[in-house]
Design a protein around this motif. Structure first.
Motif, PDB file in Angstrom:
ATOM      1  N   SER A   1      15.777  19.193  -4.648  1.00  0.00           N
ATOM      2  CA  SER A   1      16.713  18.239  -4.043  1.00  0.00           C
ATOM      3  C   SER A   1      17.790  18.927  -3.218  1.00  0.00           C
ATOM      4  O   SER A   1      18.477  18.278  -2.422  1.00  0.00           O
ATOM      5  CB  SER A   1      17.362  17.378  -5.130  1.00  0.00           C
ATOM      6  OG  SER A   1      18.077  18.184  -6.057  1.00  0.00           O
TER       7      SER A   1
ATOM      8  N   LEU B   1      18.180  19.449 -15.030  1.00  0.00           N
ATOM      9  CA  LEU B   1      19.059  18.371 -14.571  1.00  0.00           C
ATOM     10  C   LEU B   1      19.075  17.231 -15.584  1.00  0.00           C
ATOM     11  O   LEU B   1      20.135  16.675 -15.895  1.00  0.00           O
ATOM     12  CB  LEU B   1      18.593  17.860 -13.205  1.00  0.00           C
ATOM     13  CG  LEU B   1      19.340  16.648 -12.645  1.00  0.00           C
ATOM     14  CD1 LEU B   1      20.821  16.952 -12.480  1.00  0.00           C
ATOM     15  CD2 LEU B   1      18.739  16.207 -11.313  1.00  0.00           C
TER      16      LEU B   1
ATOM     17  N   GLN C   1      23.152  22.966 -12.229  1.00  0.00           N
ATOM     18  CA  GLN C   1      24.005  22.253 -11.284  1.00  0.00           C
ATOM     19  C   GLN C   1      25.474  22.544 -11.586  1.00  0.00           C
ATOM     20  O   GLN C   1      25.844  22.801 -12.744  1.00  0.00           O
ATOM     21  CB  GLN C   1      23.762  20.739 -11.401  1.00  0.00           C
ATOM     22  CG  GLN C   1      22.313  20.313 -11.273  1.00  0.00           C
ATOM     23  CD  GLN C   1      21.888  20.173  -9.836  1.00  0.00           C
ATOM     24  OE1 GLN C   1      22.657  19.744  -8.990  1.00  0.00           O
ATOM     25  NE2 GLN C   1      20.639  20.520  -9.552  1.00  0.00           N
TER      26      GLN C   1
ATOM     27  N   GLU D   1      28.342  18.691  -8.793  1.00  0.00           N
ATOM     28  CA  GLU D   1      27.016  18.139  -8.499  1.00  0.00           C
ATOM     29  C   GLU D   1      26.563  17.187  -9.602  1.00  0.00           C
ATOM     30  O   GLU D   1      25.981  16.132  -9.321  1.00  0.00           O
ATOM     31  CB  GLU D   1      26.006  19.278  -8.328  1.00  0.00           C
ATOM     32  CG  GLU D   1      26.199  20.075  -7.036  1.00  0.00           C
ATOM     33  CD  GLU D   1      25.355  21.332  -6.992  1.00  0.00           C
ATOM     34  OE1 GLU D   1      25.063  21.800  -5.871  1.00  0.00           O
ATOM     35  OE2 GLU D   1      25.006  21.865  -8.059  1.00  0.00           O
TER      36      GLU D   1
ATOM     37  N   TRP E   1      25.565  13.196  -9.322  1.00  0.00           N
ATOM     38  CA  TRP E   1      24.360  12.572  -9.874  1.00  0.00           C
ATOM     39  C   TRP E   1      24.722  11.391 -10.770  1.00  0.00           C
ATOM     40  O   TRP E   1      24.078  10.344 -10.726  1.00  0.00           O
ATOM     41  CB  TRP E   1      23.549  13.606 -10.664  1.00  0.00           C
ATOM     42  CG  TRP E   1      22.665  14.443  -9.806  1.00  0.00           C
ATOM     43  CD1 TRP E   1      22.863  15.739  -9.426  1.00  0.00           C
ATOM     44  CD2 TRP E   1      21.420  14.054  -9.219  1.00  0.00           C
ATOM     45  NE1 TRP E   1      21.834  16.179  -8.629  1.00  0.00           N
ATOM     46  CE2 TRP E   1      20.931  15.174  -8.491  1.00  0.00           C
ATOM     47  CE3 TRP E   1      20.682  12.887  -9.233  1.00  0.00           C
ATOM     48  CZ2 TRP E   1      19.729  15.130  -7.789  1.00  0.00           C
ATOM     49  CZ3 TRP E   1      19.479  12.843  -8.542  1.00  0.00           C
ATOM     50  CH2 TRP E   1      19.018  13.952  -7.831  1.00  0.00           C
TER      51      TRP E   1
ATOM     52  N   LYS F   1      25.608   8.486  -8.588  1.00  0.00           N
ATOM     53  CA  LYS F   1      24.406   7.906  -7.984  1.00  0.00           C
ATOM     54  C   LYS F   1      23.700   6.997  -8.977  1.00  0.00           C
ATOM     55  O   LYS F   1      23.275   5.887  -8.645  1.00  0.00           O
ATOM     56  CB  LYS F   1      23.440   9.017  -7.538  1.00  0.00           C
ATOM     57  CG  LYS F   1      23.806   9.710  -6.248  1.00  0.00           C
ATOM     58  CD  LYS F   1      22.733  10.744  -5.919  1.00  0.00           C
ATOM     59  CE  LYS F   1      23.113  11.580  -4.713  1.00  0.00           C
ATOM     60  NZ  LYS F   1      22.090  12.625  -4.428  1.00  0.00           N
TER      61      LYS F   1
END
Length: 247
Positions: free
Chosen positions: A5, A167, A226, A230, A234, A237
């Motif tokens: 990503s 992640l 990450q 970051e 996420w 999002k």
């Protein structure tokens, strides 16, 4: 060749998708074309050509770009792209049908069918969590979703990308440290429908799910972590995601 990503071309395509969602197709087209010109390897060219194809108003032009994307996918021919073959062949079939070439459309439909089978991915597979577990333990379905409150999951999820599992561990609920376990499916598994053919063609994140347990066979400690910023992006999002989880 692995989906990431943080890859520059992936980010460019994501920017183009945002423009599409915002009703700005011309800006989206510019970003996808830019991605195509900046792509440096077969996987990046496959992705960029796929998105350039989506913006074509002329069917012949759309077909040309879809066949370009397919050509690069066939050159790669690994688990990062195999899951995209059904969608590619079906889209090409539709182009031939629209162009009045039913025999070619039928051939492409048949090719799509040959790839509509269970995943061919042989792993190794990983699961990210904050739970402290041991080799030999079984991960089972029925846990709470990390992404939607009060939703009990009918499947257990895993991936063939260790960074993707990392992640997931960072986003998982709990106060423990982030852990990535190597796992083996004990039964049939399928592509995760929540990501397959959604934003990206096929299942480039190599994300899967199973109703059968996963057996822990090891633990890894080395993956691309990450930053806190970051991770927060996420989380935002996911909090703003209005899509329904396919359970």
């Amino acid at each position: 060749m692995e989906f990431n990503s943080n890859n520059h071309i992936v980010k460019r395509c994501l920017q183009g998708m945002v423009m599409e969602e915002n009703g700005q197709p011309e800006e989206a087209s510019k970003l996808f074309q830019q991605a195509w010109h900046e792509a440096t390897n077969d996987f990046e060219k496959f992705l960029a050509a796929y998105y350039v194809a989506r913006q074509q108003k002329n069917i012949a032009d759309k077909l040309k770009w879809l066949e370009t994307a397919l050509g690069f996918a066939l050159k790669i021919n690994n688990d990062a792209v195999k899951s995209a073959f059904p969608a590619l062949y079906l889209n090409i079939a539709q182009c031939y049908a629209d162009l009045g070439e039913p025999e070619k459309a039928k051939q492409q439909d048949a090719l799509a069918t040959t790839f509509k089978d269970k995943p061919s991915d042989k792993g190794p597979f990983y699961h990210g969590t904050k739970a402290d577990l041991q080799v030999g333990d079984l991960l089972t379905a029925g846990g709470s979703s990390n992404y939607q409150a009060e939703l009990k999951m009918n499947h257990i999820y895993f991936t063939a990308l260790v960074n993707g599992a990392g992640l997931a561990a960072a986003l998982a609920k709990g106060d423990g440290r982030e852990r990535v376990y190597m796992v083996e499916p004990t039964g049939r598994f399928e592509n995760d429908p929540n990501v397959t053919d959604k934003k990206f063609p096929g299942n480039p994140t190599r994300s899967y799910r199973s109703e059968a347990p996963l057996k822990i066979v090891g633990e890894v400690t080395d993956w691309e972590r990450q930053t806190p910023a970051e991770i927060q992006q996420w989380r935002e999002k996911l909090a703003n995601n209005k899509g329904e989880i396919i359970n």
